[in-house]
Design a protein around this motif. Structure first.
Motif: not given
Length: 141
Positions: A86-100
């Motif tokens: 469970q995230l402690d805070h908001d995080v900007e997620v991004f990656g190259d492999e698949n659309e998140l």
């Protein structure tokens, strides 16, 4: 026997789950959880944090992962370790492999026309629902 991991990452309010849209087979076009291979010399938890950072930009400073369960597939000579956090805070997620994307939890995760894993995602989500107080009790201490 090759090891893999699957990572169930919930937002801080526990009302959304991080998913990806698979860009290649297996399960091309279906929604899935993030994860990957456990490399030679890595422990399961080391691989889980590495894959999480590589695929989503979420680090061990953002989430504590708990080992939820394993699946062993003797015919395919592999096993899958399932981790939840469970995230402690908001995080900007991004990656190259698949659309998140962040999925609401009111979906039918057992629908194999939409979700990868032959119903396993639904099963894992139900396990977290049943046990979330126990899973995250260490986090509250």
């Amino acid at each position: 026997m090759q090891g893999y991991n699957v990572l169930m990452i919930y937002n801080k309010d526990m009302d959304k789950l991080l998913m990806c849209k698979r860009s290649r087979d297996p399960y091309k076009g279906l929604s899935n959880l993030v994860g990957g291979k456990i490399e030679r010399g890595e422990t399961g938890i080391m691989a889980a944090y590495r894959e999480l950072l590589e695929e989503t930009n979420i680090s061990n400073k953002d989430v504590i992962l708990y080992h939820l369960m394993d699946f062993k597939y003797y015919i395919h000579e592999c096993y899958v370790e399932v981790y939840v956090g469970q995230l402690d805070h908001d995080v900007e997620v991004f990656g190259d492999e698949n659309e998140l994307y962040w999925s609401d939890l009111n979906k039918d995760f057992f629908d194999m026309s939409l979700f990868a894993g032959e119903g396993n995602i639904g099963h894992m989500i139900e396990q977290v629902k049943m046990s979330k107080d126990k899973i995250f009790e260490k986090k509250r201490l």
